[in-house]
Design an enzyme around this catalytic site. Sequence first.
Site, mmCIF file in Angstrom:
data_model
loop_
_atom_site.group_PDB
_atom_site.id
_atom_site.type_symbol
_atom_site.label_atom_id
_atom_site.label_comp_id
_atom_site.label_asym_id
_atom_site.label_seq_id
_atom_site.Cartn_x
_atom_site.Cartn_y
_atom_site.Cartn_z
ATOM 1 N N TYR A 150 0.825 -1.216 0.000
ATOM 2 C CA TYR A 150 0.000 0.000 0.000
ATOM 3 C C TYR A 150 0.857 1.264 0.000
ATOM 4 O O TYR A 150 0.678 2.153 -0.834
ATOM 5 C CB TYR A 150 -0.930 -0.021 1.213
ATOM 6 C CG TYR A 150 -1.872 1.158 1.271
ATOM 7 C CD1 TYR A 150 -2.995 1.201 0.461
ATOM 8 C CD2 TYR A 150 -1.632 2.227 2.135
ATOM 9 C CE1 TYR A 150 -3.871 2.281 0.504
ATOM 10 C CE2 TYR A 150 -2.495 3.302 2.187
ATOM 11 C CZ TYR A 150 -3.611 3.330 1.379
ATOM 12 O OH TYR A 150 -4.477 4.403 1.425
ATOM 13 N N LYS A 173 1.230 4.103 -3.095
ATOM 14 C CA LYS A 173 0.849 5.523 -2.998
ATOM 15 C C LYS A 173 2.057 6.435 -3.254
ATOM 16 O O LYS A 173 1.900 7.555 -3.741
ATOM 17 C CB LYS A 173 0.205 5.805 -1.638
ATOM 18 C CG LYS A 173 -1.134 5.083 -1.434
ATOM 19 C CD LYS A 173 -2.206 5.550 -2.413
ATOM 20 C CE LYS A 173 -3.586 5.014 -2.048
ATOM 21 N NZ LYS A 173 -4.648 5.505 -2.942
HETATM 22 P P1 NAP Z 1 -13.376 2.466 0.880
HETATM 23 O O1 NAP Z 1 -14.523 2.940 1.700
HETATM 24 O O2 NAP Z 1 -12.942 1.044 0.951
HETATM 25 O O3 NAP Z 1 -13.662 2.886 -0.634
HETATM 26 C C1 NAP Z 1 -12.841 2.460 -1.669
HETATM 27 C C2 NAP Z 1 -13.597 2.642 -2.956
HETATM 28 O O4 NAP Z 1 -12.748 2.224 -4.045
HETATM 29 C C3 NAP Z 1 -14.875 1.785 -3.028
HETATM 30 O O5 NAP Z 1 -15.876 2.495 -3.703
HETATM 31 C C4 NAP Z 1 -14.403 0.592 -3.857
HETATM 32 O O6 NAP Z 1 -15.453 -0.067 -4.522
HETATM 33 C C5 NAP Z 1 -13.509 1.322 -4.831
HETATM 34 N N1 NAP Z 1 -12.667 0.408 -5.599
HETATM 35 C C6 NAP Z 1 -11.792 -0.526 -5.172
HETATM 36 N N2 NAP Z 1 -11.266 -1.185 -6.215
HETATM 37 C C7 NAP Z 1 -11.832 -0.651 -7.327
HETATM 38 C C8 NAP Z 1 -11.700 -0.904 -8.721
HETATM 39 N N3 NAP Z 1 -10.900 -1.872 -9.198
HETATM 40 N N4 NAP Z 1 -12.422 -0.148 -9.578
HETATM 41 C C9 NAP Z 1 -13.231 0.824 -9.126
HETATM 42 N N5 NAP Z 1 -13.440 1.090 -7.830
HETATM 43 C C10 NAP Z 1 -12.718 0.359 -6.944
HETATM 44 O O7 NAP Z 1 -12.039 3.280 1.239
HETATM 45 P P2 NAP Z 1 -11.749 4.859 1.367
HETATM 46 O O8 NAP Z 1 -11.051 5.035 2.646
HETATM 47 O O9 NAP Z 1 -12.934 5.668 1.055
HETATM 48 O O10 NAP Z 1 -10.641 5.002 0.208
HETATM 49 C C11 NAP Z 1 -10.708 5.990 -0.807
HETATM 50 C C12 NAP Z 1 -9.280 6.391 -1.146
HETATM 51 O O11 NAP Z 1 -8.703 7.056 -0.007
HETATM 52 C C13 NAP Z 1 -8.352 5.220 -1.468
HETATM 53 O O12 NAP Z 1 -7.534 5.562 -2.572
HETATM 54 C C14 NAP Z 1 -7.520 5.083 -0.206
HETATM 55 O O13 NAP Z 1 -6.267 4.503 -0.442
HETATM 56 C C15 NAP Z 1 -7.413 6.539 0.217
HETATM 57 N N6 NAP Z 1 -7.049 6.776 1.619
HETATM 58 C C16 NAP Z 1 -7.863 6.362 2.621
HETATM 59 C C17 NAP Z 1 -7.489 6.593 3.951
HETATM 60 C C18 NAP Z 1 -8.341 6.169 5.103
HETATM 61 O O14 NAP Z 1 -7.863 6.236 6.259
HETATM 62 N N7 NAP Z 1 -9.582 5.721 4.886
HETATM 63 C C19 NAP Z 1 -6.290 7.272 4.233
HETATM 64 C C20 NAP Z 1 -5.485 7.674 3.180
HETATM 65 C C21 NAP Z 1 -5.868 7.426 1.879
HETATM 66 P P3 NAP Z 1 -16.171 -1.404 -3.909
HETATM 67 O O15 NAP Z 1 -17.237 -0.911 -2.975
HETATM 68 O O16 NAP Z 1 -16.718 -2.061 -5.138
HETATM 69 O O17 NAP Z 1 -15.108 -2.196 -3.205
#
Ligand code: NAP
Length: 232
Positions: free
Chosen positions: A157, A161
């Site tokens: 991961y 990034k």
């Molecule tokens: P999340 O709730 O798990 O959402 C992730 C989203 O990405 C979901 O809609 C998922 O769809 C979608 N996804 C995964 N694989 C995909 C694919 N192959 N094609 C299209 N969509 C896909 O997580 P989140 O925290 O909101 O994450 C959003 C972004 O923020 C990510 O890039 C993550 O790395 C980043 N981020 C998050 C955090 C944190 O603490 N949450 C911190 C830093 C960065 P499905 O529902 O179909 O799985």
Amino acid sequence: MTIGDSGRMTTTLVTGANKGLGFETARRLIAEGHTVWMGARDAGRGRRAADELGGRFVQLDVTDDDSVQAAAGLVEDLDVLINNAGIAGPYKQQGDFTAGDLAAVYATNVFGVVRVTHAFLPLLARSDNPVIVNVSSGLASISRTLEAEVPYPGLAYGSSKTAVNMLTVQYAKAFPAMRINCVEPGYTATALNGFQGHQTVPEGAEVIVRMATIGPDGPTATYTDRHGVLPW
Ligand code: NAP
């Protein structure tokens, strides 16, 4: 309401918009007057999310060429691209990661960003105010990793990034007419981390929305969280 020089409302695409930070970002941008295409790999989940917010659903699996090409064919105008879709992959000791572990995470987090960006660049190039926001992570920071006593157990991961950050800077230099930035939402309670994050989803989406709504004089090639600039 946000209207470009062409007189058309700002049109935005968010990948992975059916839940978590992508969903909240779509909600906020719709409230600000953007026309928002909500990308989701699963049609059922995506349609439900778009219906709930008044967004436009587009089937979009960032790992699939045909899906991304079809999405680019459907979306006729685009001003703002938010590469948000991402997966966490496994957490284990650095020495236990295999190349296969990294390949699976890079397929979404790195190659997905390139696939979507490549497909939508021609549409963005026609916009009066083209903007790309790449959703990165604080775990991408090489400086922070060097300073940490114990590196975070996320070889796949974190390094995926870091690659997103380099993609951001390379694209930003290559396309000076666009503003292309990467952001760290902060540790936020979403499915990605089993809802362990200490920030709320609106707090996490704040910097994504901020960088999605910058004007033509806004920054490019930056890496920020909601408190300011981060070390690369
Ligand atoms: P999340 O709730 O798990 O959402 C992730 C989203 O990405 C979901 O809609 C998922 O769809 C979608 N996804 C995964 N694989 C995909 C694919 N192959 N094609 C299209 N969509 C896909 O997580 P989140 O925290 O909101 O994450 C959003 C972004 O923020 C990510 O890039 C993550 O790395 C980043 N981020 C998050 C955090 C944190 O603490 N949450 C911190 C830093 C960065 P499905 O529902 O179909 O799985």
